[in-house]
Design an enzyme around this catalytic site. Structure first.
Site, short mmCIF file in Angstrom:
data_model
loop_
_atom_site.label_atom_id
_atom_site.label_comp_id
_atom_site.label_asym_id
_atom_site.label_seq_id
_atom_site.Cartn_x
_atom_site.Cartn_y
_atom_site.Cartn_z
CD1 TRP A 1 0.19 -6.75 0.32
CD2 TRP A 1 -0.06 -7.14 -1.86
NE1 TRP A 1 -0.94 -7.51 0.17
CE2 TRP A 1 -1.12 -7.77 -1.17
CE3 TRP A 1 -0.02 -7.25 -3.26
CZ2 TRP A 1 -2.12 -8.50 -1.81
CZ3 TRP A 1 -1.00 -7.98 -3.91
CH2 TRP A 1 -2.04 -8.59 -3.18
CG ASP B 1 0.42 -0.23 -1.88
OD1 ASP B 1 -0.67 0.13 -1.37
OD2 ASP B 1 0.68 -1.41 -2.15
CE LYS C 1 -6.62 -4.19 1.43
NZ LYS C 1 -6.41 -5.64 1.58
#
Length: 365
Positions: free
Chosen positions: A102, A171, A195
């Protein structure tokens, strides 16, 4: 269904209490006689809800008043563009710390808007956080970007890096609201909801006020943090239902021990799984170094020496028959991935462990 144990990496399991609340409010939100989905985003009803959710975020994370809490659309990947569009213009360059897939994707997106430097040595595999002494940080960078928890690779920071005055941007899509941290150490953090804090559709950005008013001229209005802040996250019609779900989940966290309890349970649940993996004599193999193992996403392989695809497929097939779902690893890395977000219970993990032990008995040689 009570016999389903959902370990999905996102969209992820939601607390059963939240479903009960949503069912009651679905067609008659807060006594209005209509659904929130039918309610004007300019109405007093929604404006009040918007403020209430921001207040919960401030309480849970102890967010000072010089930080703005924004609700945007576009998911975490939207903010891969939103971050440079709002911050890169300060100096035209940014440092990206690469610790997994990511952070690579985030850096690739940011390169469209300025000069991106990789601040850490290149790695053949992502199994740790490179020692801070090896980081090459540019004091002239607009910001330093990290991915606090790599959802695919299972690598998580256990420290907040010192960036020597350069704004730190994180992030936190997959671990925000799973632990306490000092928000004042960051210039900005962002996290998509599906999430730990809700369902897909809304992304939360927390940004220090002095970093506003710097968006590139080409920045789309819907990604402009300054415009969003000035309009209190109601620049256009927000994803109100997703924001309501997020608010419900945040209030559930607040009622159930706040972030201290979420962190305690995250350590317990992840340790239960890692401990058994480590005791399996290599039948189950977790590649990430112990210090940096994620407490949210646990990737591992099944079958020696470091994974047997046929055996992993059998593992997933047998698990699903017992109601253990969404265990397949990300398509880019394969294997198995167990996500133990806040809504996943200790009991869910216990059922998984019983299955893993039985599978070991049947297939270990």
């Amino acid at each position: 269904m009570s016999n389903i144990h959902n370990f999905g990496a996102g969209p992820a399991k939601l607390p059963s209490e939240v479903f009960d609340e949503l069912e009651e409010e679905l067609v008659n939100f807060n006594g209005t006689g209509i659904s929130l989905m039918e309610t004007s985003h300019r109405s007093a009803t929604y404006i009040k809800l918007n403020a209430e959710i921001q207040d919960v975020v401030r309480r849970l994370l102890n967010v000072p008043q010089n930080y703005k809490i924004l609700f945007l659309q576009g998911g975490g990947q939207g903010q891969f563009a939103g971050v440079p569009l709002n911050l890169m213009s300060r100096t035209g360059t940014a440092d990206y710390v690469i610790t997994g897939i990511w952070s690579v994707i985030a850096a690739r997106e940011a390169r469209k808007y300025g000069n991106v430097r990789f601040a850490t040595p290149q790695q053949d595999s992502y199994v740790n956080i490179p020692d801070l002494s090896t980081w090459d940080l540019d004091p002239n960078a607009s910001y330093v970007h990290i991915c606090d928890n790599e959802t695919i690779d299972g690598v998580e920071y256990d420290f907040i890096p010192n960036t020597n005055g350069v704004p730190l941007v994180a992030d936190m899509c997959s671990n925000i609201m799973s632990k306490k941290f000092d928000i004042t150490k960051f210039g900005a953090v962002y996290g998509c909801a599906q999430k730990n804090i809700g369902t897909a559709g809304v992304t939360m950005v927390i940004v220090r006020e002095d970093l506003l008013n710097q968006a590139m001229p080409a920045c789309p209005s819907v990604f402009d943090w300054t415009l969003t802040a000035k309009n209190n996250s109601i620049l256009n019609t927000p994803p109100m239902q997703a924001i309501e779900v997020m608010g419900r989940v945040l209030k559930w966290i607040e009622r159930n021990g706040k972030l201290e309890k979420m962190e305690e349970l995250a350590v317990k649940k992840s340790s239960m799984i890692y401990d058994y993996i480590d005791q399996s004599n290599g039948f189950y193999y977790a590649p990430v170094e112990k210090r940096f193992r994620s407490k949210m996403n646990i990737p591992f392989r099944v079958g020696p020496p470091k994974g047997d695809v046929d055996l992993e497929n059998q593992f997933i097939e047998d698990a699903e028959k017992q109601g253990l779902i969404q265990l397949r690893g990300h398509s880019l890395v394969g294997g198995i991935r167990v996500s133990v977000y806040n809504s996943v219970t200790v009991e869910d993990v216990e059922v998984l462990l019983r299955f893993m032990k039985e599978f070991f008995k049947q297939h270990a040689k």
